[in-house]
Design a protein around this motif. Structure first.
Motif, PDB file in Angstrom:
ATOM      1  N   MET A  63       0.837  -1.210   0.000  1.00 52.78           N
ATOM      2  CA  MET A  63       0.000   0.000   0.000  1.00 52.78           C
ATOM      3  C   MET A  63       0.870   1.258   0.000  1.00 52.78           C
ATOM      4  SD  MET A  63      -2.992  -1.102  -0.347  1.00 52.78           S
ATOM      5  CE  MET A  63      -2.343  -2.519  -1.216  1.00 52.78           C
ATOM      6  N   ALA A 105       1.892   1.633  -3.457  1.00 52.22           N
ATOM      7  CA  ALA A 105       0.792   2.143  -4.301  1.00 52.22           C
ATOM      8  C   ALA A 105       0.702   3.663  -4.168  1.00 52.22           C
ATOM      9  CB  ALA A 105      -0.531   1.482  -3.898  1.00 52.22           C
ATOM     10  N   ALA A 117      -5.109   2.206   1.745  1.00 49.34           N
ATOM     11  CA  ALA A 117      -5.948   1.741   0.632  1.00 49.34           C
ATOM     12  C   ALA A 117      -7.224   2.573   0.538  1.00 49.34           C
ATOM     13  CB  ALA A 117      -6.292   0.258   0.829  1.00 49.34           C
ATOM     14  N   GLU A 168     -10.115  -5.771  -2.475  1.00 52.48           N
ATOM     15  CA  GLU A 168      -9.149  -5.707  -3.566  1.00 52.48           C
ATOM     16  C   GLU A 168      -7.742  -5.421  -3.034  1.00 52.48           C
ATOM     17  OE1 GLU A 168     -10.080  -3.060  -6.837  1.00 52.48           O
ATOM     18  OE2 GLU A 168      -7.982  -3.363  -7.470  1.00 52.48           O
ATOM     19  N   ALA A 169      -7.658  -4.511  -2.100  1.00 49.24           N
ATOM     20  CA  ALA A 169      -6.329  -4.135  -1.592  1.00 49.24           C
ATOM     21  C   ALA A 169      -5.664  -5.297  -0.854  1.00 49.24           C
ATOM     22  CB  ALA A 169      -6.457  -2.928  -0.665  1.00 49.24           C
TER      23      ALA A 169
END
Ligand code: GLU
Ligand code: MG
Length: 491
Positions: free
Chosen positions: A157, A160, A404, A454-455
């Motif tokens: 994360m 991301a 996230a 999803e994360a």
């Protein structure tokens, strides 16, 4: 007959695009990375040995929020860094009482994982002479990352965010309650009866708290503040912010240190959300700030996105959308931040636990408290505090999940709703939403949360869900007193 052990590969990098002989490249890269880890660990082990260290603890935090460990003698550190230490995947479905549930994709009785210590975080434990500690990442035996690794989830994360040009600084406040070891348990025998935030408490436990400050400093940690808290026997320490994974590692290390120093002073420790029902509990408030244009940990020409913008209290549009994403997902985020049945004995109005799904500037009853910071304290001061999280949370899951949700808010350009500036409990009925009042309600929100599913990825998401459902069942029909007693000394 001797058995030949097949050692795992641990490919360090994905195959290079455009190369046809990708596999041999990956294997060679894995071997090189392993050799490098081994060489580093050899040097670290030599130093530790000379410093009188005998054993190294490798920790990870499970989905129930409990820190689990394996340890190796110091001379085995090199092997552990190169090949990892075996650990069963069934730990992913352990409950708070050590009973074991099941999930579809991970956590069965078969198979084995490898714990690889992060040598960058390895430190000698000041209150446990002869021991060092390092947090571990978990891999499959073939060297691929274990999809259930909570620490790598926090790292993913963070990455991301970095791919969007954003970095984060995080810090988790640690609250705990001390009791006299060996004293009767109902209620716990507190070693001080001084008032909340009282000098009295600090004086009663002066040597203990000094030893704690010393041990934390010796381990290279920067304490910002240490104070007696509200509940009987309760204290709090806060540490300097770090990157998300670093902040979670720090939480594990600080709790370990508090426990060790407490033991040396004849005290036992509870980080549980509810030590006694009906009383203020142990929070695990997560502070977070979002930065653009900088590097992890915070140096360079970066900008705090909660400051100097055109929005309320200086929020930038990006900063606001990130927080709006967190606020929107708070009911589901509680599955990571307030993960136990006992969490809902704490998460009640008017206990500074943030039981309402709202935000407010310096509002301690809002789950999301915006802290603009004094105008002249510099850009580091502005941050947001997620108050509804508690001491049962796995810090890696909590921080990763919040990122996230924030990134989803950013992508959707969400805006914050109107501020709640005062006690939400005093607002007209229904004006401000209460966060879930039980783990069952949180599970229902988590089941519907596409962002977190999803994360986390299906294996980790489903394991977390299985553990939450398992604990709902475990404590079904039990009284508040029984829930508090069963979890008081577990975290
Ligand atoms: N102990 C409170 C909690 O459960 C928080 C007290 C404070 O505001 O620091 O979160
Ligand atoms: Mg506090």
């Amino acid at each position: 007959m001797s058995t030949t052990l097949v050692e795992p590969g641990f490919p360090a990098e994905p195959p290079q695009p455009g190369r046809s002989a990708a596999l041999p490249d990956a294997a060679a890269a894995a071997a090189a990375a392993r050799a490098e880890r081994a060489a580093r660990a050899r040097a670290v082990a030599a130093r530790l040995g000379a410093e009188g260290v005998d054993g190294v603890v490798l920790s990870w935090v499970d989905n129930a929020g409990l820190t689990r460990v394996k340890s190796v003698p110091v001379r085995r550190l090199e092997h552990a860094a190169a090949w990892g230490v075996g650990a069963a995947p069934c730990f992913d479905v352990f409950l708070v009482d050590d009973s074991v549930t099941t999930s579809r994709l991970i956590g069965g009785p078969a198979g084995d994982l490898r714990l690889i210590p992060d040598l960058d975080r390895l430190v000698r434990l000041a209150a446990q002479p002869g021991w060092a500690w390092a947090p571990a990442d978990r891999f499959a035996q073939d060297g691929t990352p274990h999809p259930g690794c909570q620490r790598r989830f926090a790292g993913r994360m963070t990455e991301a965010a970095r791919q969007r040009g954003l970095t984060l600084r995080a810090g988790i406040e640690i609250e705990w309650v001390v009791a006299l070891a060996g004293a009767p348990d109902e209620p716990p025998g507190y070693p001080t009866h001084g008032p909340a935030y009282g000098m009295h408490r600090l004086t009663d436990l002066s040597d203990y708290l000094r030893d704690l400050l010393r041990a934390l400093a010796e381990q290279g940690l920067t304490v910002l503040q240490l104070h007696p808290e509200y509940a009987p026997g309760q204290f709090e320490v806060s540490l300097a912010p770090d990157g998300p994974v670093g902040a979670a590692d720090t939480t594990v290390l600080v709790r370990q240190t508090i426990r060790a120093v407490s033991g040396r002073h004849g005290l036992r420790v509870s980080f549980a959300p509810a030590v006694e029902p009906g009383v203020v509990g142990n929070g695990g408030h997560l502070h977070l700030s979002l930065w653009s244009g900088g590097s992890e940990g915070g140096t360079g020409a970066e900008r705090n996105l909660a400051q100097g913008g055109p929005g309320r209290y200086g929020l930038t549009a990006e900063g606001e959308s990130f927080l709006a994403g967190v606020l929107a997902e708070l009911p589901a985020l509680l599955a990571l931040g307030a993960p136990g049945v006992a969490s809902y004995l704490r998460l009640r109005p008017q206990r500074w636990a943030g039981a309402y799904q709202c935000w407010g500037m310096e509002n301690r009853e809002a789950a999301l408290r915006l802290i603009p910071g004094p105008p002249d304290e510099g850009p580091g001061a502005a941050n947001a505090e997620i108050k509804c999280f508690d001491g049962a949370a796995n810090p890696y899951l909590a921080v990763g999940a919040v990122i996230a949700a924030g990134l989803a808010g950013l992508d959707a350009r969400l805006a914050l709703p109107p501020e709640v500036a005062d006690d939400p409990a005093a607002a007209p009925a229904g004006a401000v939403s209460r966060l879930p009042g039980s783990l069952e309600e949180t599970v229902a929100a988590f089941e519907l949360c596409a962002v977190l599913r999803e994360a986390l990825g299906d294996p980790l998401y489903e394991a977390v869900l299985a553990v939450r459902r398992g604990e709902c069942e475990l404590f079904a029909g039990r009284t508040d007193q029984e829930v508090a007693a069963a979890t008081r000394w577990r975290y």
